[in-house]
Design a protein around this motif. Structure first.
Motif, PDB file in Angstrom:
ATOM      1  N   MET A  33       0.839  -1.201   0.000  1.00 57.94           N
ATOM      2  CA  MET A  33       0.000   0.000   0.000  1.00 57.94           C
ATOM      3  C   MET A  33       0.873   1.250   0.000  1.00 57.94           C
ATOM      4  O   MET A  33       2.049   1.201   0.358  1.00 57.94           O
ATOM      5  CB  MET A  33      -0.916   0.008   1.217  1.00 57.94           C
ATOM      6  N   VAL A  35       2.205   4.674   1.426  1.00 55.69           N
ATOM      7  CA  VAL A  35       2.392   5.288   2.734  1.00 55.69           C
ATOM      8  C   VAL A  35       3.184   6.577   2.552  1.00 55.69           C
ATOM      9  O   VAL A  35       3.889   6.746   1.553  1.00 55.69           O
ATOM     10  CB  VAL A  35       3.124   4.344   3.722  1.00 55.69           C
ATOM     11  N   THR A  41      -0.255   5.031   6.574  1.00 54.69           N
ATOM     12  CA  THR A  41      -1.112   4.588   5.483  1.00 54.69           C
ATOM     13  C   THR A  41      -1.838   5.770   4.838  1.00 54.69           C
ATOM     14  O   THR A  41      -2.271   6.701   5.528  1.00 54.69           O
ATOM     15  CB  THR A  41      -2.140   3.574   6.021  1.00 54.69           C
ATOM     16  N   TYR A  43      -4.982   7.111   2.271  1.00 53.30           N
ATOM     17  CA  TYR A  43      -6.346   6.725   1.899  1.00 53.30           C
ATOM     18  C   TYR A  43      -6.942   7.659   0.845  1.00 53.30           C
ATOM     19  O   TYR A  43      -6.540   8.817   0.725  1.00 53.30           O
ATOM     20  CB  TYR A  43      -7.269   6.805   3.126  1.00 53.30           C
ATOM     21  N   THR A  99      -4.401  10.857   5.398  1.00 53.41           N
ATOM     22  CA  THR A  99      -4.026   9.890   6.433  1.00 53.41           C
ATOM     23  C   THR A  99      -5.202   9.850   7.409  1.00 53.41           C
ATOM     24  O   THR A  99      -6.190  10.560   7.222  1.00 53.41           O
ATOM     25  CB  THR A  99      -2.717  10.296   7.140  1.00 53.41           C
ATOM     26  N   ASP A 103      -4.814   6.047  13.044  1.00 53.72           N
ATOM     27  CA  ASP A 103      -3.607   5.267  12.746  1.00 53.72           C
ATOM     28  C   ASP A 103      -2.504   5.879  13.612  1.00 53.72           C
ATOM     29  O   ASP A 103      -2.142   7.038  13.425  1.00 53.72           O
ATOM     30  CB  ASP A 103      -3.225   5.362  11.269  1.00 53.72           C
ATOM     31  N   ASP A 108      -0.317   0.987  10.510  1.00 53.01           N
ATOM     32  CA  ASP A 108      -1.704   0.884  10.956  1.00 53.01           C
ATOM     33  C   ASP A 108      -2.616   1.193   9.777  1.00 53.01           C
ATOM     34  O   ASP A 108      -2.282   2.008   8.916  1.00 53.01           O
ATOM     35  CB  ASP A 108      -1.993   1.893  12.078  1.00 53.01           C
ATOM     36  N   LYS A 109      -3.779   0.556   9.740  1.00 51.34           N
ATOM     37  CA  LYS A 109      -4.729   0.809   8.660  1.00 51.34           C
ATOM     38  C   LYS A 109      -6.162   0.776   9.180  1.00 51.34           C
ATOM     39  O   LYS A 109      -7.055   0.195   8.580  1.00 51.34           O
ATOM     40  CB  LYS A 109      -4.510  -0.138   7.493  1.00 51.34           C
ATOM     41  N   ASP A 112      -9.236   1.874   6.836  1.00 48.99           N
ATOM     42  CA  ASP A 112      -9.704   1.154   5.656  1.00 48.99           C
ATOM     43  C   ASP A 112     -11.142   0.690   5.843  1.00 48.99           C
ATOM     44  O   ASP A 112     -11.466  -0.034   6.774  1.00 48.99           O
ATOM     45  CB  ASP A 112      -8.800  -0.048   5.372  1.00 48.99           C
ATOM     46  N   ILE A 120      -7.702   2.224   1.469  1.00 50.10           N
ATOM     47  CA  ILE A 120      -6.241   2.235   1.326  1.00 50.10           C
ATOM     48  C   ILE A 120      -5.911   2.353  -0.158  1.00 50.10           C
ATOM     49  O   ILE A 120      -6.600   1.778  -1.002  1.00 50.10           O
ATOM     50  CB  ILE A 120      -5.642   0.924   1.889  1.00 50.10           C
TER      51      ILE A 120
END
Length: 124
Positions: A33, A35, A41, A43, A99, A103, A108-109, A112, A120
């Motif tokens: 994913m 970052v 993470t 989004y 972000t 998280d 950390d996610k 999602d 994500i």
């Protein structure tokens, strides 16, 4: 004196190379994913219209989903969205990036799937 000139030139080259590298890769891929540089993470939000040039996540939403801020002119597939406050937000394939405040550490996610609208961004 010659040594000082050479050292200055070497330092200038190193700093310019670092700046170019930072501009060329605003995000990185980790565990499949996207970052940010802190490993947090990234989004997208379903309510954002791709390539509209704006974000639908403002006010309280943006406090919970901080925008990933853009620095300079990113390479494709990244672009820049201008937010209501004039700040510049990074977008991927035309969708603004965020972000999530819940998280707490890299990887950390928790965001999602929140509300069925947050996802994500897969790394390619």
């Amino acid at each position: 004196m010659k040594l000082l000139r050479v050292s200055t030139a070497v330092l200038a080259l190193l700093f310019s190379t670092t700046a170019l590298a930072a501009d060329s890769a605003p995000l990185k891929v980790a565990n499949g994913m996207l970052v940010d540089h802190a490993g947090m993470t990234v989004y997208t939000y379903d309510k954002d219209t791709p390539n509209s040039g704006k974000s639908a996540c403002v006010a309280t939403c943006a406090k919970n989903w901080p925008p990933v801020l853009a620095k300079g002119s990113p390479p494709a597939p990244y672009s820049v969205v201008t937010r209501e406050d004039g700040s510049k937000q990074l977008a991927h394939d035309g969708k603004p990036l965020y972000t999530f405040v819940k998280d707490k550490k890299a990887g950390d996610k928790a965001g999602d799937g929140v509300g069925g609208a947050w996802h994500i961004v897969p790394g390619k």
